[in-house]
Scaffold this active site. Structure first.
Site, mmCIF file in Angstrom:
data_model
loop_
_atom_site.group_PDB
_atom_site.id
_atom_site.type_symbol
_atom_site.label_atom_id
_atom_site.label_comp_id
_atom_site.label_asym_id
_atom_site.label_seq_id
_atom_site.Cartn_x
_atom_site.Cartn_y
_atom_site.Cartn_z
ATOM 1 N N ARG A 21 0.584 5.927 -1.920
ATOM 2 C CA ARG A 21 0.110 7.228 -1.438
ATOM 3 C C ARG A 21 0.150 7.282 0.087
ATOM 4 N NH1 ARG A 21 -5.993 7.923 -3.114
ATOM 5 N NH2 ARG A 21 -5.062 7.564 -5.168
ATOM 6 N N SER A 49 -2.419 1.179 14.542
ATOM 7 C CA SER A 49 -3.107 2.452 14.771
ATOM 8 C C SER A 49 -3.378 2.634 16.248
ATOM 9 C CB SER A 49 -4.430 2.485 14.001
ATOM 10 O OG SER A 49 -5.241 3.570 14.408
ATOM 11 N N ILE A 55 -2.689 11.863 11.988
ATOM 12 C CA ILE A 55 -1.592 12.197 11.086
ATOM 13 C C ILE A 55 -2.150 12.984 9.896
ATOM 14 C CG2 ILE A 55 0.287 11.281 9.667
ATOM 15 C CD1 ILE A 55 0.566 10.668 12.673
ATOM 16 N N TYR A 72 -12.135 -1.862 12.364
ATOM 17 C CA TYR A 72 -10.790 -1.302 12.201
ATOM 18 C C TYR A 72 -9.958 -1.488 13.461
ATOM 19 C CZ TYR A 72 -7.193 2.061 10.735
ATOM 20 O OH TYR A 72 -6.005 2.652 10.378
ATOM 21 N N ALA A 93 -10.355 -3.718 15.794
ATOM 22 C CA ALA A 93 -10.055 -5.146 15.965
ATOM 23 C C ALA A 93 -8.894 -5.568 15.074
ATOM 24 C CB ALA A 93 -11.287 -5.985 15.647
ATOM 25 N N SER A 94 -8.885 -5.068 13.847
ATOM 26 C CA SER A 94 -7.808 -5.431 12.918
ATOM 27 C C SER A 94 -6.469 -4.882 13.388
ATOM 28 C CB SER A 94 -8.129 -4.924 11.505
ATOM 29 O OG SER A 94 -8.040 -3.511 11.421
ATOM 30 N N LYS A 95 -6.458 -3.654 13.882
ATOM 31 C CA LYS A 95 -5.198 -3.044 14.301
ATOM 32 C C LYS A 95 -4.732 -3.561 15.657
ATOM 33 C CE LYS A 95 -4.648 -0.472 10.663
ATOM 34 N NZ LYS A 95 -3.530 -0.712 9.721
ATOM 35 N N GLY A 139 0.818 -1.212 0.000
ATOM 36 C CA GLY A 139 0.000 0.000 0.000
ATOM 37 C C GLY A 139 0.844 1.250 0.000
#
Length: 247
Positions: free
Chosen positions: A15, A142, A188, A155, A157-159, A12
């Site tokens: 960008r 994150s 950020i 999100y 849970a994934s991080k 990823g």
């Protein structure tokens, strides 16, 4: 910054934070492999920018959630360069919604994009790096993986899983001299936050002890440190980059 390896794959990377990580590591002498899934013109422009500034870069297309594509991508890098020294798992998505309204598919899609893809990368990197008994991986998690956030059950849970997974990989990779760490950025300045009004930004900033958003460069420098020989005795750690918002 000192590095013993010669190349790095960043998922990823075309960008945002990923692109800045690519530019920072290229400036430090590494050959950067810029992974993208769509919009090749953006990845090609980043490669051109890096090369114009004297760095080394290559573009590689694959979907990080597709196991076969990811494995083929890593094999291509090893066939080209003879090794894979470093990996930054940065690819990810969001799909914010209150949990009461979130479909199971909306939960699992984010888990697959953010966590499962990183698992594939970590596993395959461990395999190829073990041959030379050297390597380092940084997973971009994150702040919400540490403190949670309403509307981001999937999100967070994934991080959060990414942070825990990094620690387990660190235990498995240590005997092979392969380090795994994670970073947890807070607010950020990116394309996403540029769309916020000044009033909203001020509200968020007022809650941050350093009273400002961070920059993509500050995240990239932290990633570079964890990959570098300067962090050769650091593994299984989570480096917070949030201006003191969560300690």
């Amino acid at each position: 910054m000192k590095f013993s390896g010669k190349n790095v794959l960043i998922t990823g990377a075309s960008r945002g934070i990923g692109a800045q990580i690519a530019k920072t590591l290229a400036n430090m002498g590494l050959k950067v492999w810029i992974n993208y899934r769509s919009k090749p013109e953006i990845a090609d422009a980043l490669q051109a920018e890096i090369e114009q500034n004297g760095g080394k870069a290559a573009v590689i297309k694959f979907d990080a959630t597709d196991e076969d594509e990811f494995i083929k991508g890593i094999n291509l890098i090893v066939d080209s360069d003879g090794e894979l020294s470093y990996l930054v798992n940065n690819a990810g998505i969001t799909n914010d919604k209150l949990a009461l309204r979130m479909k199971t598919s909306e939960f699992t899609d984010v888990i697959n994009a953010n966590l499962t893809s990183a698992f594939i990368g970590c596993r395959e990197a461990l395999k190829v790096m073990s041959k030379k008994r050297f390597g380092a991986v940084v997973n971009v998690a994150s702040i919400v993986g540490e403190m949670g956030n309403a509307g981001q059950v999937n999100y967070s849970a994934s991080k959060g899983g990414l942070i825990a997974m990094s620690k387990s990989f660190a235990k498995e990779g240590a005997s092979r001299n392969i380090r795994f760490n994670s970073v947890t950025p807070g607010f950020i300045e990116t394309d996403m936050t540029h769309g916020l009004s000044d009033e909203v930004k001020k509200t968020y900033s007022d809650n941050i002890p350093l009273k400002r958003f961070g920059s993509a460069s500050e995240v990239a420098e932290a990633v570079a440190f964890l990959l570098s020989d300067h962090a050769s005795y650091v593994t299984g750690e989570t480096l917070k980059i949030n201006g003191g918002l969560y300690m």
